[in-house]
Design a protein around this motif. Structure first.
Motif, PDB file in Angstrom:
ATOM      1  N   GLN A  19       0.828  -1.196   0.000  1.00 33.78           N
ATOM      2  CA  GLN A  19       0.000   0.000   0.000  1.00 33.78           C
ATOM      3  C   GLN A  19       0.866   1.250   0.000  1.00 33.78           C
ATOM      4  OE1 GLN A  19      -2.538  -0.808   3.429  1.00 33.78           O
ATOM      5  NE2 GLN A  19      -4.107  -1.412   1.973  1.00 33.78           N
ATOM      6  N   TYR A  20       0.233   2.368  -0.351  1.00 34.91           N
ATOM      7  CA  TYR A  20       0.937   3.626  -0.550  1.00 34.91           C
ATOM      8  C   TYR A  20       0.248   4.746   0.225  1.00 34.91           C
ATOM      9  CZ  TYR A  20       2.602   7.786  -2.995  1.00 34.91           C
ATOM     10  OH  TYR A  20       3.134   9.014  -3.289  1.00 34.91           O
ATOM     11  N   LEU A  21       1.054   5.685   0.722  1.00 40.84           N
ATOM     12  CA  LEU A  21       0.526   6.858   1.412  1.00 40.84           C
ATOM     13  C   LEU A  21       1.545   7.981   1.301  1.00 40.84           C
ATOM     14  CD1 LEU A  21      -1.663   8.007   3.467  1.00 40.84           C
ATOM     15  CD2 LEU A  21      -0.103   7.235   5.250  1.00 40.84           C
ATOM     16  N   GLU A  22       1.068   9.193   1.094  1.00 40.03           N
ATOM     17  CA  GLU A  22       1.936  10.365   1.146  1.00 40.03           C
ATOM     18  C   GLU A  22       1.756  11.026   2.497  1.00 40.03           C
ATOM     19  OE1 GLU A  22       1.630  13.151  -2.039  1.00 40.03           O
ATOM     20  OE2 GLU A  22       1.920  11.605  -3.556  1.00 40.03           O
ATOM     21  N   ILE A  23       2.883  11.408   3.114  1.00 42.57           N
ATOM     22  CA  ILE A  23       2.824  12.138   4.376  1.00 42.57           C
ATOM     23  C   ILE A  23       3.307  13.563   4.132  1.00 42.57           C
ATOM     24  CG2 ILE A  23       3.090  10.077   5.804  1.00 42.57           C
ATOM     25  CD1 ILE A  23       6.037  10.923   6.250  1.00 42.57           C
ATOM     26  N   SER A  24       3.274  14.350   5.168  1.00 41.36           N
ATOM     27  CA  SER A  24       3.727  15.734   5.089  1.00 41.36           C
ATOM     28  C   SER A  24       5.151  15.787   4.531  1.00 41.36           C
ATOM     29  CB  SER A  24       3.699  16.362   6.481  1.00 41.36           C
ATOM     30  OG  SER A  24       4.345  17.614   6.470  1.00 41.36           O
ATOM     31  N   LEU A  60       7.396  -0.593   6.667  1.00 36.39           N
ATOM     32  CA  LEU A  60       7.186   0.694   6.017  1.00 36.39           C
ATOM     33  C   LEU A  60       8.500   1.135   5.404  1.00 36.39           C
ATOM     34  CD1 LEU A  60       5.150   2.713   8.685  1.00 36.39           C
ATOM     35  CD2 LEU A  60       4.272   1.509   6.691  1.00 36.39           C
ATOM     36  N   TYR A  61       8.421   1.650   4.188  1.00 38.91           N
ATOM     37  CA  TYR A  61       9.579   2.206   3.496  1.00 38.91           C
ATOM     38  C   TYR A  61       9.235   3.634   3.105  1.00 38.91           C
ATOM     39  CZ  TYR A  61      11.205  -2.607   3.087  1.00 38.91           C
ATOM     40  OH  TYR A  61      11.622  -3.889   3.363  1.00 38.91           O
ATOM     41  N   LEU A  67       5.399   6.919   1.268  1.00 41.46           N
ATOM     42  CA  LEU A  67       5.518   5.710   2.074  1.00 41.46           C
ATOM     43  C   LEU A  67       4.946   4.517   1.318  1.00 41.46           C
ATOM     44  CD1 LEU A  67       4.203   6.951   5.534  1.00 41.46           C
ATOM     45  CD2 LEU A  67       6.571   6.642   4.852  1.00 41.46           C
ATOM     46  N   VAL A  68       5.590   3.388   1.472  1.00 47.71           N
ATOM     47  CA  VAL A  68       5.073   2.115   0.985  1.00 47.71           C
ATOM     48  C   VAL A  68       5.022   1.177   2.187  1.00 47.71           C
ATOM     49  CG1 VAL A  68       5.511   0.108  -0.485  1.00 47.71           C
ATOM     50  CG2 VAL A  68       5.925   2.414  -1.359  1.00 47.71           C
ATOM     51  N   MET A  69       3.884   0.523   2.358  1.00 49.87           N
ATOM     52  CA  MET A  69       3.714  -0.447   3.431  1.00 49.87           C
ATOM     53  C   MET A  69       3.560  -1.832   2.812  1.00 49.87           C
ATOM     54  SD  MET A  69       0.935  -0.664   6.566  1.00 49.87           S
ATOM     55  CE  MET A  69      -0.455  -0.250   5.535  1.00 49.87           C
ATOM     56  N   ILE A  70       4.324  -2.771   3.321  1.00 49.70           N
ATOM     57  CA  ILE A  70       4.248  -4.155   2.873  1.00 49.70           C
ATOM     58  C   ILE A  70       3.746  -4.980   4.049  1.00 49.70           C
ATOM     59  CG2 ILE A  70       5.531  -6.141   1.998  1.00 49.70           C
ATOM     60  CD1 ILE A  70       7.525  -4.077   0.807  1.00 49.70           C
ATOM     61  N   PRO A 117      -4.222   0.737  -1.760  1.00 47.39           N
ATOM     62  CA  PRO A 117      -3.613  -0.512  -2.225  1.00 47.39           C
ATOM     63  C   PRO A 117      -2.900  -0.312  -3.562  1.00 47.39           C
ATOM     64  CG  PRO A 117      -6.004  -0.610  -2.416  1.00 47.39           C
ATOM     65  CD  PRO A 117      -5.674   0.679  -1.741  1.00 47.39           C
ATOM     66  N   MET A 118      -1.786  -0.989  -3.704  1.00 44.17           N
ATOM     67  CA  MET A 118      -1.021  -0.950  -4.956  1.00 44.17           C
ATOM     68  C   MET A 118      -1.203  -2.277  -5.665  1.00 44.17           C
ATOM     69  SD  MET A 118       2.448   0.920  -3.593  1.00 44.17           S
ATOM     70  CE  MET A 118       3.071   1.348  -5.206  1.00 44.17           C
ATOM     71  N   GLU A 119      -1.151  -2.228  -6.978  1.00 45.36           N
ATOM     72  CA  GLU A 119      -1.316  -3.425  -7.791  1.00 45.36           C
ATOM     73  C   GLU A 119       0.047  -3.929  -8.253  1.00 45.36           C
ATOM     74  OE1 GLU A 119      -3.351  -4.743 -12.023  1.00 45.36           O
ATOM     75  OE2 GLU A 119      -3.887  -2.824 -11.127  1.00 45.36           O
ATOM     76  N   ARG A 120       0.285  -5.211  -8.040  1.00 43.64           N
ATOM     77  CA  ARG A 120       1.534  -5.800  -8.523  1.00 43.64           C
ATOM     78  C   ARG A 120       1.449  -5.919 -10.046  1.00 43.64           C
ATOM     79  NH1 ARG A 120       3.107 -11.660  -6.565  1.00 43.64           N
ATOM     80  NH2 ARG A 120       1.457 -12.212  -7.982  1.00 43.64           N
ATOM     81  N   ILE A 121       2.480  -5.467 -10.724  1.00 44.56           N
ATOM     82  CA  ILE A 121       2.490  -5.556 -12.183  1.00 44.56           C
ATOM     83  C   ILE A 121       3.606  -6.457 -12.694  1.00 44.56           C
ATOM     84  CG2 ILE A 121       1.381  -3.310 -12.464  1.00 44.56           C
ATOM     85  CD1 ILE A 121       4.225  -2.254 -13.290  1.00 44.56           C
ATOM     86  N   PHE A 122       4.497  -6.932 -11.799  1.00 46.56           N
ATOM     87  CA  PHE A 122       5.578  -7.811 -12.208  1.00 46.56           C
ATOM     88  C   PHE A 122       6.061  -8.614 -11.021  1.00 46.56           C
ATOM     89  CE2 PHE A 122      10.112  -8.790 -12.421  1.00 46.56           C
ATOM     90  CZ  PHE A 122      10.172  -9.498 -13.612  1.00 46.56           C
ATOM     91  N   ARG A 123       6.501  -9.817 -11.293  1.00 48.69           N
ATOM     92  CA  ARG A 123       7.236 -10.629 -10.326  1.00 48.69           C
ATOM     93  C   ARG A 123       8.107 -11.585 -11.114  1.00 48.69           C
ATOM     94  NH1 ARG A 123       5.550 -15.738  -8.416  1.00 48.69           N
ATOM     95  NH2 ARG A 123       3.965 -16.672  -9.733  1.00 48.69           N
ATOM     96  N   LEU A 124       9.038 -12.235 -10.462  1.00 42.83           N
ATOM     97  CA  LEU A 124       9.866 -13.237 -11.133  1.00 42.83           C
ATOM     98  C   LEU A 124       9.026 -14.493 -11.281  1.00 42.83           C
ATOM     99  CD1 LEU A 124      13.325 -12.739  -9.419  1.00 42.83           C
ATOM    100  CD2 LEU A 124      12.640 -12.043 -11.721  1.00 42.83           C
ATOM    101  N   TYR A 125       8.354 -14.579 -12.402  1.00 47.79           N
ATOM    102  CA  TYR A 125       7.401 -15.672 -12.640  1.00 47.79           C
ATOM    103  C   TYR A 125       8.121 -17.019 -12.622  1.00 47.79           C
ATOM    104  CZ  TYR A 125       4.782 -11.634 -14.228  1.00 47.79           C
ATOM    105  OH  TYR A 125       4.179 -10.423 -14.298  1.00 47.79           O
ATOM    106  N   GLU A 126       7.378 -18.038 -12.234  1.00 47.22           N
ATOM    107  CA  GLU A 126       7.926 -19.396 -12.220  1.00 47.22           C
ATOM    108  C   GLU A 126       8.175 -19.852 -13.648  1.00 47.22           C
ATOM    109  OE1 GLU A 126       5.613 -22.177  -9.917  1.00 47.22           O
ATOM    110  OE2 GLU A 126       4.970 -20.584  -8.576  1.00 47.22           O
TER     111      GLU A 126
END
Length: 128
Positions: A19-24, A60-61, A67-70, A117-126
């Motif tokens: 997920q994503y959020l902007e802070i001050s 949180l990053y 900010l990005v929350m995983i 919420p953020m949408e995943r658009i890529f991963r290291l596919y099997e």
């Protein structure tokens, strides 16, 4: 942090939410926000509540004021049920009101009303 972060792996499958959020963008407020999320100053009741609703790990990053929350949870985790329950736990509303000054939102807003919420658009596919 080019050295990376060591992760604790769980048994079995997990769900991951990003997920994503902007802070001050005020530097003093950002520093204070980081302080209140540090191991030394965080609210133990809030951490315990997050675990109580079934969340296994939360990170949180931040870069700038972004900010990005995983969030990692068990495969059978229901996000909305967990957020509804989290909102009722001790001090949760107080925490949300406290961090609202950093997040630029209404003091009555729940966590799931602030974070997008953020949408995943890529991963290291099997290999198949």
């Amino acid at each position: 942090m080019m050295n990376g972060y060591v992760q604790t792996l769980s048994e079995g499958k997990i769900k991951r939410y990003v997920q994503y959020l902007e802070i001050s963008d005020n530097e003093e407020l950002k520093a204070e926000y980081c302080k209140w999320h540090s191991e030394e100053y965080h609210w133990k009741t809030i951490r315990d509540g997050i675990r109580e609703v079934g969340i296994l790990e939360m990170e949180l990053y931040m870069i700038g004021n972004h900010l990005v929350m995983i969030v990692d949870a068990p495969a059978d985790f229901n996000w909305q049920e967990a957020m509804d329950r989290l909102a009722t736990l001790p001090r949760q509303a107080e925490w949300e009101a406290f961090v609202a000054k950093f997040q630029g939102c209404d003091a009555d807003a729940r966590s799931d009303e602030k974070w997008q919420p953020m949408e995943r658009i890529f991963r290291l596919y099997e290999n198949r």
